[in-house]
Design a protein around this motif. Structure first.
Motif, PDB file in Angstrom:
ATOM      1  N   SER A  46      72.875   2.478  91.999  1.00 48.70           N
ATOM      2  CA  SER A  46      72.857   1.196  92.686  1.00 48.70           C
ATOM      3  C   SER A  46      74.259   0.588  92.695  1.00 48.70           C
ATOM      4  O   SER A  46      74.964   0.613  91.681  1.00 48.70           O
ATOM      5  CB  SER A  46      71.896   0.236  91.978  1.00 48.70           C
ATOM      6  OG  SER A  46      72.039  -1.069  92.490  1.00 48.70           O
ATOM      7  N   LYS A  48      74.877  -2.369  92.623  1.00 47.73           N
ATOM      8  CA  LYS A  48      74.882  -3.488  91.673  1.00 47.73           C
ATOM      9  C   LYS A  48      75.467  -3.060  90.328  1.00 47.73           C
ATOM     10  O   LYS A  48      76.200  -3.815  89.697  1.00 47.73           O
ATOM     11  CB  LYS A  48      73.466  -4.022  91.464  1.00 47.73           C
ATOM     12  CG  LYS A  48      72.917  -4.760  92.650  1.00 47.73           C
ATOM     13  CD  LYS A  48      71.527  -5.279  92.365  1.00 47.73           C
ATOM     14  CE  LYS A  48      70.972  -6.044  93.536  1.00 47.73           C
ATOM     15  NZ  LYS A  48      69.625  -6.571  93.282  1.00 47.73           N
ATOM     16  N   TYR A  54      77.952  -8.484  88.973  1.00 45.27           N
ATOM     17  CA  TYR A  54      76.503  -8.396  88.773  1.00 45.27           C
ATOM     18  C   TYR A  54      76.190  -8.791  87.335  1.00 45.27           C
ATOM     19  O   TYR A  54      76.851  -8.339  86.395  1.00 45.27           O
ATOM     20  CB  TYR A  54      76.031  -6.969  89.071  1.00 45.27           C
ATOM     21  CG  TYR A  54      74.572  -6.697  88.858  1.00 45.27           C
ATOM     22  CD1 TYR A  54      73.584  -7.463  89.471  1.00 45.27           C
ATOM     23  CD2 TYR A  54      74.157  -5.649  88.039  1.00 45.27           C
ATOM     24  CE1 TYR A  54      72.243  -7.184  89.287  1.00 45.27           C
ATOM     25  CE2 TYR A  54      72.809  -5.358  87.850  1.00 45.27           C
ATOM     26  CZ  TYR A  54      71.857  -6.137  88.481  1.00 45.27           C
ATOM     27  OH  TYR A  54      70.528  -5.865  88.293  1.00 45.27           O
ATOM     28  N   PRO A  80      67.482  -1.344  90.626  1.00 49.59           N
ATOM     29  CA  PRO A  80      68.855  -0.924  90.342  1.00 49.59           C
ATOM     30  C   PRO A  80      68.997  -0.112  89.058  1.00 49.59           C
ATOM     31  O   PRO A  80      70.029   0.525  88.850  1.00 49.59           O
ATOM     32  CB  PRO A  80      69.638  -2.231  90.252  1.00 49.59           C
ATOM     33  CG  PRO A  80      68.642  -3.314  90.201  1.00 49.59           C
ATOM     34  CD  PRO A  80      67.334  -2.788  90.681  1.00 49.59           C
TER      35      PRO A  80
END
Length: 99
Positions: A46, A48, A54, A80
């Motif tokens: 992911s 993220k 994040y 994620p």
């Protein structure tokens, strides 16, 4: 998920490159898998988890089996915390482990 190619590995420190030649260096430990990823294998992760802004970003990650009790319960394939590793012709799905 972002596709990253492993270009360097030093113990748990992996260096990846994406399709735009951007490099990422991440400390990743893999639990309970038979074969560790090596140079020229791919990881799908992911974006993220690559974003320093994040909230749950880390520069050290541990991933293990989807049924491990040490991670969150995964009920969405877009979570994620899920990654995919392509080692040769085999794909392995893992989840982020905590604690």
């Amino acid at each position: 998920m972002k596709k990253l190619k492993i270009i360097k590995r030093d113990n748990f420190m992996y260096t990846f490159i994406d399709d735009k030649n951007k490099e990422y260096t991440i400390n990743i430990e893999f639990q309970d898998i038979d074969t560790l990823p090596k140079i020229n294998d791919y990881i799908y992760i992911s974006e993220k988890l690559l974003d320093k802004n994040y909230q749950e970003y880390s520069n050290i990650y541990t991933f293990g089996p989807l049924d491990s009790s040490y991670g969150r319960i995964i009920d969405d394939e877009n979570n994620p915390d899920i990654i995919r590793i392509d080692i040769g012709k085999n794909s392995i799905y893992l989840k982020r482990l905590y604690g």
